[in-house]
Write an enzyme that holds these catalytic residues in place. Structure first.
Site, PDB file in Angstrom:
ATOM      1  N   PRO A 144      13.778 -14.652  -0.020  1.00 20.80           N
ATOM      2  CA  PRO A 144      14.820 -15.367   0.742  1.00 20.80           C
ATOM      3  C   PRO A 144      14.302 -16.635   1.424  1.00 20.80           C
ATOM      4  O   PRO A 144      15.076 -17.519   1.768  1.00 20.80           O
ATOM      5  CB  PRO A 144      15.289 -14.343   1.776  1.00 20.80           C
ATOM      6  CG  PRO A 144      14.291 -13.253   1.783  1.00 20.80           C
ATOM      7  CD  PRO A 144      13.516 -13.314   0.503  1.00 20.80           C
ATOM      8  N   THR A 192       6.477 -12.042  -1.401  1.00 20.68           N
ATOM      9  CA  THR A 192       5.218 -12.274  -0.693  1.00 20.68           C
ATOM     10  C   THR A 192       5.233 -13.636  -0.015  1.00 20.68           C
ATOM     11  O   THR A 192       5.720 -14.612  -0.585  1.00 20.68           O
ATOM     12  CB  THR A 192       3.977 -12.144  -1.607  1.00 20.68           C
ATOM     13  OG1 THR A 192       2.812 -12.526  -0.869  1.00 20.68           O
ATOM     14  CG2 THR A 192       4.074 -12.976  -2.870  1.00 20.68           C
ATOM     15  N   CYS A 231     -11.761  14.337   9.479  1.00 23.33           N
ATOM     16  CA  CYS A 231     -12.108  15.025   8.239  1.00 23.33           C
ATOM     17  C   CYS A 231     -12.655  16.412   8.587  1.00 23.33           C
ATOM     18  O   CYS A 231     -13.021  16.664   9.741  1.00 23.33           O
ATOM     19  CB  CYS A 231     -13.164  14.167   7.563  1.00 23.33           C
ATOM     20  SG  CYS A 231     -14.030  14.881   6.180  1.00 23.33           S
ATOM     21  N   VAL A 267       0.838  -1.194   0.000  1.00 28.20           N
ATOM     22  CA  VAL A 267       0.000   0.000   0.000  1.00 28.20           C
ATOM     23  C   VAL A 267       0.882   1.256   0.000  1.00 28.20           C
ATOM     24  O   VAL A 267       0.404   2.355   0.249  1.00 28.20           O
ATOM     25  CB  VAL A 267      -0.935  -0.006   1.233  1.00 28.20           C
ATOM     26  CG1 VAL A 267      -1.910  -1.171   1.154  1.00 28.20           C
ATOM     27  CG2 VAL A 267      -0.151  -0.076   2.547  1.00 28.20           C
ATOM     28  N   ASP A 268       2.195   1.059  -0.294  1.00 29.20           N
ATOM     29  CA  ASP A 268       3.142   2.159  -0.130  1.00 29.20           C
ATOM     30  C   ASP A 268       3.361   3.018  -1.372  1.00 29.20           C
ATOM     31  O   ASP A 268       4.073   4.024  -1.312  1.00 29.20           O
ATOM     32  CB  ASP A 268       4.490   1.605   0.378  1.00 29.20           C
ATOM     33  CG  ASP A 268       5.030   0.483  -0.507  1.00 29.20           C
ATOM     34  OD1 ASP A 268       4.799   0.495  -1.728  1.00 29.20           O
ATOM     35  OD2 ASP A 268       5.699  -0.428   0.039  1.00 29.20           O
ATOM     36  N   HIS A 281      -4.656  -4.231  -2.247  1.00 36.15           N
ATOM     37  CA  HIS A 281      -5.083  -3.895  -0.885  1.00 36.15           C
ATOM     38  C   HIS A 281      -5.215  -2.388  -0.649  1.00 36.15           C
ATOM     39  O   HIS A 281      -5.149  -1.928   0.485  1.00 36.15           O
ATOM     40  CB  HIS A 281      -4.118  -4.506   0.139  1.00 36.15           C
ATOM     41  CG  HIS A 281      -4.193  -6.007   0.177  1.00 36.15           C
ATOM     42  ND1 HIS A 281      -3.146  -6.805   0.582  1.00 36.15           N
ATOM     43  CD2 HIS A 281      -5.192  -6.857  -0.159  1.00 36.15           C
ATOM     44  CE1 HIS A 281      -3.506  -8.083   0.498  1.00 36.15           C
ATOM     45  NE2 HIS A 281      -4.732  -8.140   0.045  1.00 36.15           N
ATOM     46  N   ALA A 317      15.011  -9.204  -2.790  1.00 36.60           N
ATOM     47  CA  ALA A 317      14.414  -8.781  -4.060  1.00 36.60           C
ATOM     48  C   ALA A 317      15.272  -7.751  -4.807  1.00 36.60           C
ATOM     49  O   ALA A 317      15.401  -7.828  -6.027  1.00 36.60           O
ATOM     50  CB  ALA A 317      13.028  -8.221  -3.801  1.00 36.60           C
ATOM     51  N   CYS A 360     -12.893   9.394   4.874  1.00 39.28           N
ATOM     52  CA  CYS A 360     -13.740   9.747   6.017  1.00 39.28           C
ATOM     53  C   CYS A 360     -14.814   8.682   6.210  1.00 39.28           C
ATOM     54  O   CYS A 360     -15.483   8.289   5.261  1.00 39.28           O
ATOM     55  CB  CYS A 360     -14.367  11.113   5.770  1.00 39.28           C
ATOM     56  SG  CYS A 360     -15.593  11.541   7.013  1.00 39.28           S
ATOM     57  N   CYS A 365     -18.378  10.942   5.512  1.00 41.58           N
ATOM     58  CA  CYS A 365     -18.775  11.520   4.215  1.00 41.58           C
ATOM     59  C   CYS A 365     -18.006  10.902   3.054  1.00 41.58           C
ATOM     60  O   CYS A 365     -18.237  11.279   1.897  1.00 41.58           O
ATOM     61  CB  CYS A 365     -18.600  13.034   4.222  1.00 41.58           C
ATOM     62  SG  CYS A 365     -16.882  13.569   4.117  1.00 41.58           S
TER      63      CYS A 365
HETATM   64  P1  NAD Z   1       4.316 -10.696   4.434  1.00 42.74           P
HETATM   65  O1  NAD Z   1       4.685  -9.641   5.418  1.00 42.74           O
HETATM   66  O2  NAD Z   1       3.330 -11.717   4.821  1.00 42.74           O
HETATM   67  O3  NAD Z   1       5.621 -11.493   3.988  1.00 42.74           O
HETATM   68  C1  NAD Z   1       6.784 -10.840   3.600  1.00 42.74           C
HETATM   69  C2  NAD Z   1       7.551 -11.778   2.676  1.00 42.74           C
HETATM   70  O4  NAD Z   1       8.672 -11.073   2.168  1.00 42.74           O
HETATM   71  C3  NAD Z   1       8.083 -13.032   3.373  1.00 42.74           C
HETATM   72  O5  NAD Z   1       7.818 -14.141   2.557  1.00 42.74           O
HETATM   73  C4  NAD Z   1       9.594 -12.768   3.461  1.00 42.74           C
HETATM   74  O6  NAD Z   1      10.353 -13.960   3.371  1.00 42.74           O
HETATM   75  C5  NAD Z   1       9.820 -11.897   2.257  1.00 42.74           C
HETATM   76  N1  NAD Z   1      10.981 -11.011   2.336  1.00 42.74           N
HETATM   77  C6  NAD Z   1      11.540 -10.435   3.430  1.00 42.74           C
HETATM   78  N2  NAD Z   1      12.565  -9.662   3.061  1.00 42.74           N
HETATM   79  C7  NAD Z   1      12.652  -9.740   1.718  1.00 42.74           C
HETATM   80  C8  NAD Z   1      13.516  -9.135   0.747  1.00 42.74           C
HETATM   81  N3  NAD Z   1      14.484  -8.287   1.071  1.00 42.74           N
HETATM   82  N4  NAD Z   1      13.300  -9.458  -0.558  1.00 42.74           N
HETATM   83  C9  NAD Z   1      12.313 -10.308  -0.925  1.00 42.74           C
HETATM   84  N5  NAD Z   1      11.479 -10.884  -0.052  1.00 42.74           N
HETATM   85  C10 NAD Z   1      11.645 -10.595   1.250  1.00 42.74           C
HETATM   86  O7  NAD Z   1       3.906  -9.907   3.147  1.00 42.74           O
HETATM   87  P2  NAD Z   1       2.720 -10.113   2.133  1.00 42.74           P
HETATM   88  O8  NAD Z   1       2.768 -11.471   1.567  1.00 42.74           O
HETATM   89  O9  NAD Z   1       2.795  -8.943   1.240  1.00 42.74           O
HETATM   90  O10 NAD Z   1       1.367 -10.004   2.984  1.00 42.74           O
HETATM   91  C11 NAD Z   1       1.194  -9.081   4.003  1.00 42.74           C
HETATM   92  C12 NAD Z   1       0.169  -7.975   3.832  1.00 42.74           C
HETATM   93  O11 NAD Z   1       0.723  -6.880   4.529  1.00 42.74           O
HETATM   94  C13 NAD Z   1      -0.054  -7.462   2.471  1.00 42.74           C
HETATM   95  O12 NAD Z   1      -1.360  -7.681   2.210  1.00 42.74           O
HETATM   96  C14 NAD Z   1       0.188  -5.946   2.513  1.00 42.74           C
HETATM   97  O13 NAD Z   1      -1.026  -5.264   2.277  1.00 42.74           O
HETATM   98  C15 NAD Z   1       0.564  -5.635   3.905  1.00 42.74           C
HETATM   99  N6  NAD Z   1       1.830  -4.888   4.104  1.00 42.74           N
HETATM  100  C16 NAD Z   1       2.225  -3.961   3.201  1.00 42.74           C
HETATM  101  C17 NAD Z   1       3.415  -3.292   3.377  1.00 42.74           C
HETATM  102  C18 NAD Z   1       3.838  -2.270   2.352  1.00 42.74           C
HETATM  103  O14 NAD Z   1       2.981  -1.649   1.737  1.00 42.74           O
HETATM  104  N7  NAD Z   1       5.147  -2.100   2.119  1.00 42.74           N
HETATM  105  C19 NAD Z   1       4.234  -3.583   4.478  1.00 42.74           C
HETATM  106  C20 NAD Z   1       3.787  -4.541   5.397  1.00 42.74           C
HETATM  107  C21 NAD Z   1       2.588  -5.202   5.180  1.00 42.74           C
HETATM  108 ZN    ZN Z   2     -16.020  13.724   6.203  1.00 48.70          ZN
END
Ligand code: NAD
Ligand code: ZN
Length: 248
Positions: free
Chosen positions: A215, A189, A149, A104-105, A120, A233, A128, A131
């Site tokens: 990893p 993921t 809001c 969501v970043d 997500h 990654a 809000c 509204c």
């Molecule tokens: P998760 O937190 O469940 O899993 C993270 C995964 O990333 C793990 O499998 C881990 O082994 C792997 N990982 C850790 N370091 C890594 C690297 N340097 N390179 C590659 N892989 C690496 O994440 P998910 O599967 O995305 O599910 C969690 C939910 O959390 C998502 O739905 C998301 O909406 C939310 N979330 C988002 C953020 C963001 O926007 N950056 C951060 C935290 C959680």
């Molecule tokens: Zn409002």
């Protein structure tokens, strides 16, 4: 690992339609902690207590104080890393078509990808409860928790909490992209959150090669994914892209 990077680059260079599914792991090297895994937020807090919509509605101030405030501080400052930049470069090279992200970043868009499905939602906006008006997250003050809001209603992130449904439009588009791709890159993921984790299954069913970059192994490893490149990654994507650029 070198061999798998070469293999992935060769497959990508020949592919007609590539789609990436990304998770919190792609943003770890940008300083955003994941939920699960080492250093994950879940080591400190209980997800159902803080990231479930029922908890938010019951006590918005508590969820703002423990989860959202910290997230705002981190996300406001974060910049794309080599993983986001590598995926953007693959689009520029005419290889990658769509990024389906659970994050969501907003970092994929910042890196330059133009077709990003935010499964997500997006933390860049707050909505809000009364509204429905949206306000950009960087504009809101945290002097008052929960932030409000103009109309006095409580603001919530425009993200999907546990217990909420995925925007049906995003579901449909993701499923279509998964059906149509010949390679799906599954990057950073844990593949534990549904229905996002089902997207690579759909790709596999329709004959795509599924390549994981992580990893750690996931439930997809050894069953749905054809192979996993075990590493961070940023480093792996950078190596893949330079190999693609060399051979294409
Ligand atoms: P998760 O937190 O469940 O899993 C993270 C995964 O990333 C793990 O499998 C881990 O082994 C792997 N990982 C850790 N370091 C890594 C690297 N340097 N390179 C590659 N892989 C690496 O994440 P998910 O599967 O995305 O599910 C969690 C939910 O959390 C998502 O739905 C998301 O909406 C939310 N979330 C988002 C953020 C963001 O926007 N950056 C951060 C935290 C959680
Ligand atoms: Zn409002």
């Amino acid at each position: 690992m070198e061999n798998l990077i070469k293999k992935a680059a060769e497959q990508l260079a020949k592919a007609k339609s590539v789609v990436a599914l990304t998770g919190a792991g792609v943003s770890v090297e940008s300083g955003i902690p994941p939920f699960r895994g080492k250093g994950g937020l879940w080591e400190k807090i209980d997800p159902m207590e803080f990231a479930h919509i029922d908890s938010f509605m019951r006590d918005p101030a508590k969820v703002w104080n423990i989860l959202i405030r910290e997230m705002k501080d981190i996300v406001d400052k974060a910049k794309p890393n080599d993983a986001h930049n590598g995926l953007a470069r693959l689009e520029e090279l005419g290889i990658l078509r769509t990024v389906i992200t659970q994050n969501v970043d907003g970092l994929h868009q910042m890196a330059g990808n133009t077709d990003v499905i935010e499964f997500h939602g997006n933390f860049a906006w707050q909505k809000c409860l009364d509204c429905n008006k949206k306000t950009e997250t960087f504009r809101i003050s945290l002097d008052e928790i929960p932030p409000k809001c103009e109309c006095g209603g409580i603001l919530r992130p425009d993200c999907v909490f546990f217990g909420e449904i995925i925007n049906p439009q995003h579901l449909l588009r993701s499923r279509k992209a998964a059906y149509e791709c010949d390679i799906m890159l599954v990057v950073g993921t844990s593949a534990l959150v549904q229905p996002a984790a089902y997207i690579p299954v759909t790709a596999k069913e329709s004959g795509a090669v599924v390549i994981e970059i992580n990893p750690e192994s996931t439930p997809l490893t050894g069953s749905i994914s054809d192979y996993i490149i075990k590493g961070n990654a940023g480093k792996v994507m950078k190596a893949i892209v330079s190999e693609v650029e060399r051979i294409k």
